[in-house]
Scaffold this motif. Sequence first.
Motif, PDB file in Angstrom:
ATOM      1  N   GLY A   4     -67.214 -49.156 -18.509  1.00 30.54           N
ATOM      2  CA  GLY A   4     -66.242 -50.240 -18.589  1.00 30.54           C
ATOM      3  C   GLY A   4     -66.041 -50.787 -19.984  1.00 30.54           C
ATOM      4  N   THR A   5     -66.959 -50.447 -20.899  1.00 27.81           N
ATOM      5  CA  THR A   5     -66.740 -50.904 -22.272  1.00 27.81           C
ATOM      6  C   THR A   5     -66.015 -49.833 -23.082  1.00 27.81           C
ATOM      7  N   LEU A   6     -65.966 -48.620 -22.553  1.00 19.85           N
ATOM      8  CA  LEU A   6     -65.240 -47.557 -23.258  1.00 19.85           C
ATOM      9  C   LEU A   6     -63.797 -47.451 -22.775  1.00 19.85           C
ATOM     10  N   VAL A   7     -63.622 -47.676 -21.472  1.00 22.56           N
ATOM     11  CA  VAL A   7     -62.280 -47.655 -20.905  1.00 22.56           C
ATOM     12  C   VAL A   7     -61.820 -49.096 -20.734  1.00 22.56           C
ATOM     13  N   PRO A   8     -60.770 -49.488 -21.421  1.00 20.34           N
ATOM     14  CA  PRO A   8     -60.292 -50.875 -21.277  1.00 20.34           C
ATOM     15  C   PRO A   8     -60.013 -51.190 -19.812  1.00 20.34           C
ATOM     16  N   LEU A  42     -78.687 -52.934 -31.383  1.00 23.03           N
ATOM     17  CA  LEU A  42     -77.838 -52.647 -32.539  1.00 23.03           C
ATOM     18  C   LEU A  42     -76.404 -52.388 -32.107  1.00 23.03           C
ATOM     19  N   PHE A  43     -76.258 -51.703 -30.992  1.00 25.75           N
ATOM     20  CA  PHE A  43     -74.891 -51.440 -30.550  1.00 25.75           C
ATOM     21  C   PHE A  43     -74.195 -52.729 -30.130  1.00 25.75           C
ATOM     22  N   THR A  44     -74.953 -53.593 -29.459  1.00 23.27           N
ATOM     23  CA  THR A  44     -74.368 -54.873 -29.063  1.00 23.27           C
ATOM     24  C   THR A  44     -73.908 -55.649 -30.293  1.00 23.27           C
ATOM     25  N   TYR A  45     -74.699 -55.528 -31.339  1.00 24.81           N
ATOM     26  CA  TYR A  45     -74.436 -56.302 -32.542  1.00 24.81           C
ATOM     27  C   TYR A  45     -73.301 -55.695 -33.379  1.00 24.81           C
ATOM     28  N   PHE A  46     -73.432 -54.395 -33.664  1.00 25.49           N
ATOM     29  CA  PHE A  46     -72.461 -53.776 -34.573  1.00 25.49           C
ATOM     30  C   PHE A  46     -71.443 -52.873 -33.878  1.00 25.49           C
ATOM     31  N   GLY A  47     -71.903 -52.158 -32.863  1.00 29.08           N
ATOM     32  CA  GLY A  47     -71.083 -51.095 -32.310  1.00 29.08           C
ATOM     33  C   GLY A  47     -69.893 -51.577 -31.510  1.00 29.08           C
ATOM     34  N   VAL A  48     -70.042 -52.765 -30.917  1.00 25.68           N
ATOM     35  CA  VAL A  48     -69.013 -53.238 -30.006  1.00 25.68           C
ATOM     36  C   VAL A  48     -67.649 -53.352 -30.682  1.00 25.68           C
ATOM     37  N   ASN A  49     -67.677 -53.663 -31.980  1.00 27.03           N
ATOM     38  CA  ASN A  49     -66.403 -53.812 -32.685  1.00 27.03           C
ATOM     39  C   ASN A  49     -65.620 -52.505 -32.786  1.00 27.03           C
ATOM     40  N   LEU A  50     -66.319 -51.407 -32.555  1.00 24.03           N
ATOM     41  CA  LEU A  50     -65.642 -50.117 -32.660  1.00 24.03           C
ATOM     42  C   LEU A  50     -64.963 -49.709 -31.360  1.00 24.03           C
ATOM     43  N   LEU A  51     -65.287 -50.435 -30.286  1.00 28.97           N
ATOM     44  CA  LEU A  51     -64.775 -50.033 -28.985  1.00 28.97           C
ATOM     45  C   LEU A  51     -63.305 -50.385 -28.838  1.00 28.97           C
ATOM     46  N   PRO A  52     -62.597 -49.562 -28.041  1.00 30.41           N
ATOM     47  CA  PRO A  52     -61.199 -49.906 -27.781  1.00 30.41           C
ATOM     48  C   PRO A  52     -61.145 -51.090 -26.833  1.00 30.41           C
ATOM     49  N   GLY A  53     -60.049 -51.793 -26.864  1.00 35.44           N
ATOM     50  CA  GLY A  53     -59.953 -52.906 -25.931  1.00 35.44           C
ATOM     51  C   GLY A  53     -58.509 -53.299 -25.748  1.00 35.44           C
ATOM     52  N   LEU A  54     -58.259 -53.976 -24.645  1.00 40.02           N
ATOM     53  CA  LEU A  54     -56.909 -54.497 -24.451  1.00 40.02           C
ATOM     54  C   LEU A  54     -56.691 -55.693 -25.354  1.00 40.02           C
TER      55      LEU A  54
END
Lengths: 541, 290
Positions: free
Chosen positions: A57-61, B274-286
Motif C-alpha cells: 500500500g505504500t508502493l501503490v498509491p 531508515l526507510f521510514t526516515y529517508f526512503g518514504v520520500n521516494l515513494l509515489p503518492g497521490l
Amino acid sequence: MAARAAYVLYNGNLMEKTIMAKNGLKNRSGNPVWIFFTSVKLTVIVLLLLAVTSIIGTLVPQNGTQAFYVHKYGEFFFRLFDVFDIFDMYSSWWFVMLLVLLSVNIVVCSIDKLDSTWKIIFPDKVLFNVERFRRLKNTEMFVSNRNLESLESMCRQLIEKNFSMAVSEETDQVVAIFGERGRWTRIGVYVVHLSILLMLAGAVIGSVWGFKAFVAIPEGTTVDSAFLRGNDAPVELGFELRCNAFSVSFYDTGHPEEFKSSLTVIEDGKESFTRDIVVNDPLRYKGLSFYQSSYGVDSAKSAVFKITSRDSGMTYSVKMAIGETIDIPESGGKFTLDEFVRGYNFRGHNLGEGFVGRLSGNNDSDKSGLDTAHGSMGTQHGEADHSEADHSEADHDHNEAGHSEADHQKAAGRSMNSNETELYIPVKFPTFDKMRRGAFAFEIQDYEKKYYTGLQVAKDPGVLYVYAGFVLMIIGCWITFFMSHQSICVEIRKKIAADADSGKSDDADGGYDILISGTANKNSQGMKLKIAKIASRMRDI
Amino acid sequence: MNSSMILSVTTFVYAFASVLYIGSWTFKKETMAKLGFFVLVAGFTGNTMGIILRWIESYKIGYGHAPFSNMYESLVFFSWTIAVLYLFLELKYHERIIGVFATPLIFLSIAYASLSPSISDKITPLIPALKSNWLIAHVITCFLGYAGFAIAFGFSVMYLVKPLESGSGKQLPNSGEPRTHANFLFARLPSLDLMDELIHQMVMFGFLFLTIGIITGSVWANSAWGTYWSWDPKETWSLITWLVYAILLHLRMMRGWHGKRIAWVSIIGFMAVLFTYFGVNLLPGLHSYA
Ligand code: HEM
C-alpha cells in the motif's frame, strides 16, 4: 512445547514452571483449533504478514481513480490488482482477515494463560524454597563477624526497604530471609494485548458508526449538512453552521502562517455560540468535529477600480461593493458591478479571476474589443481555473472543493438591456479593458476577497476506545519492559571454612557466611546489579 | 557564531570521537577510548548548544518554533538523541568499547545534515499544520525511539562481527557465567552475553518510545485533520517498523531467540527505521507530502 520450555528457562522461575505444566496439560489435550490459536508462531507469522503486505500500500498509491491506475499500470495489472483490492488494500477482506486472526490469537492466548498467571499473582500462600535460591546463578557471598540478632535485623530492614514483603524462616543452616516485589507486574503483557484489542475495536466502531465528510462554506453563508467523503452523499449536521469570516496570514517568505475560520453554531434559528478555529484546533460539538482543512476564493466583496477617461486622461479611483451602481465621472453614465467570477472565457482563453459589470446610459457602444455574444461568455468554475482557490492544508481534499458553482451560473444567462454593455475586468491583466477602446477604461487596483473555508467534518465515536488503548499500551509496555517480579533470599549460615569442628553453637565466633541470591522473571542483568548493590550495603553496615 | 557554524564544528568533533573509538578497538588501546569519551562529551555539548542557539535564532527571526521542523533539524536532533543515549549507557555499564559501532552513527547523522548539498540549514517558518505542541512531543519521542534502535543496530553489528571463538581459556572479568565466550583478539570487548542483553535493552527502549511517538503522532493528526490514522506512506512505514520490533520481542520473549538471530532481526528493524526516515520520500503518492 519447545517455546514454552524456552520461556520458562529464560525466566528461571520454578513456581511458574509447575503451574504452567499443570495448565498446559489441561488445555492442550483439547481442541486443535484452540491449540492453533494459542501458538506464538501464529502471532509471529501474522505480524510478519501484516508488515510485509503493508508495504504494498505504500508502493501503490491508494484510493486513486480508475483512469489513474489504468494509465499507470496498464489494463492487465489494473485488473489483477483490482481483484485483490490492492487499490484500497488496508480495508480489503484479506487485510481485515489478518487483523481478525491477530485479535483471535490475542484473545485465545490470553484466556489460555490468564488462569495460571492469576494463580501466580494471587497465590493461596506464598511459599519460599531455600533450595531453589541456593541453586541460582545470581549469587553474592561474604563473611560477617557480627552476632546473629543484629545480622538478622539488619538484613530484614534492608529487604523490607527494597522489596514489598519480607519473611524469615529457620533453615537447617540457621536462618533465611526472603523478600519479593512486583508480582502484579506479570499482568503487564495482558495490558499491552488488551490495548491492541481496544484500538482495533475503536477502529471498527469508528468505521461503522462514524463518518468523514467535507463541507465548503463561503463567508457569510450557513450550511446544515456536509458531504461524505467518497460518494459525496449529504449528511445532516443536526444544526446549522455559519462561516462568519475566513482569514489567512502569511510569513514574509510567502508561506502561510495561519488559517482561521470564525464559525457560528445556529440551533432552531438561534445563534448558540461563535468560535474561531485554526488548523490544530478544531470545533467539537455534538459528537462532530470540524477541522480547518482547506480554503479558496469564493468571490469578492468589493473592488477598487481605477477608471481612466479616454478624453480627459484623468484617472479616478472608486471603491465599489458587489451589486453597487455608481455614476461615472465626467457624466460618463452608470456602472454597475455585478459579480466576481473565478474564470472567464475570452476567445477560447481563460483569463482567470475578474469582475463582471455593466455600463449603461452612455453613448459609448463601440464594443470592438470584447465579444459579448452570450454563447462564448461564461464563467468557469472548474478547479483548474482557480488561480488561488483551493489550498489544501496538507490534506486530502483536492477533489472536494468544487462546490458553490451554482451561485455563478447565472452569469451566463443574465439578461441585458440593449443599451447596456457587459464589461469583464480581469484581475491579472490590468490593460485588458483598454483594448475595448471605450470612453473609460477600467482597471482593478485592489479587491477584497471573499473566501470559502473548507472544513473536514468527522464523527468518530471510536476515538475514545482508541485513546484508551493508547494509554494502556504505554502503561503496559512500561510495566512489561521495565518492571519485573523479583524475589531475593538472604541466607545466614554458620561459617563453614576454618575449623570444621567449631560449628557447635549458633553464635559461632568464626562468624557467618551471608549468601544473597535472587531471581526475576525479566531483566536478569538488572537483578544482578540489584543483588550486588544490596550485598555491598550489607557489607558496609 | 551562529548555530550552523557550531553544528559544523560539532560534526568534526564527533568524527574525531568515532575515530578514537574505532582506533581503540583496532589498536587495542583503552586510552584512546577514554579520550574518545571526552571528545564525545565535547561534541555533545556543541550539539546541545547548537540546537538551543537555533531555537533562539528562530525566535529572533520571528518564526519562533522548536528546532524540529525540517530534515536538517531532525538529523541534528537524531545525532543528539543517539549521543545522549549512548553516553548514558557508557556511564551505566562502564564499557568503553561498546561505542565502536554506535559513535559513527552519531557522526553520520549530523554529517549528512551539515554536508549534504540537498539539505538546507535555513530556518524556515512552520506551516500551520505543524504548529502544535504535539509536534514537539512527537518528534522527541520518535527520535528517542530511533536512537534506541540505532544503538541496538550498532551492538548487533558488533555482535555479528565478533568471531564466535572456541574457548581460549580466558574468562571475562565481568561475567561469571559458565558459557562465556572469551577470545584472544577481542578479549577486551564486552561479552556476547552482555551485548545480547544490551541489544534487548535498547530495542525495548526504542520500542517504548517509537510506540509513544506513533501515538503522539496520531493524536496530533486527529487534532489537525480529524483522522488518527490515514495509512499514508510515512505512517504505514512507522507501523511496519513497529511490527518488526514487536516480532523481535515475541521471538525473544516467547521463543527464546538470542544472539545472532536477534541481532539480524534488529538489523532488519533498523533498515525499516531508515526507510521510514529517508526512503518514504521516494515513494509515489497521490499526494505529495513535504
Ligand atoms: C502487535 C500486536 C501484538 C500481538 C498480536 C501480540 C500477540 C501475542 C500473543 C498471541 C502472545 C502469546 C500469548 C501467550 O502464549 O501467552 C504474545 C505474547 C507476548 N507478547 Fe504480544 N502481541 C502484540 C504486541 C505486543 C507488544 C507490543 C508487546 C510488548 C510489550 C508484547 C509483549 C508480549 C509478551 C511479553 C508476551 C509473552 C507473554 C507471557 O509472558 O505470557 N506483545 N503476544
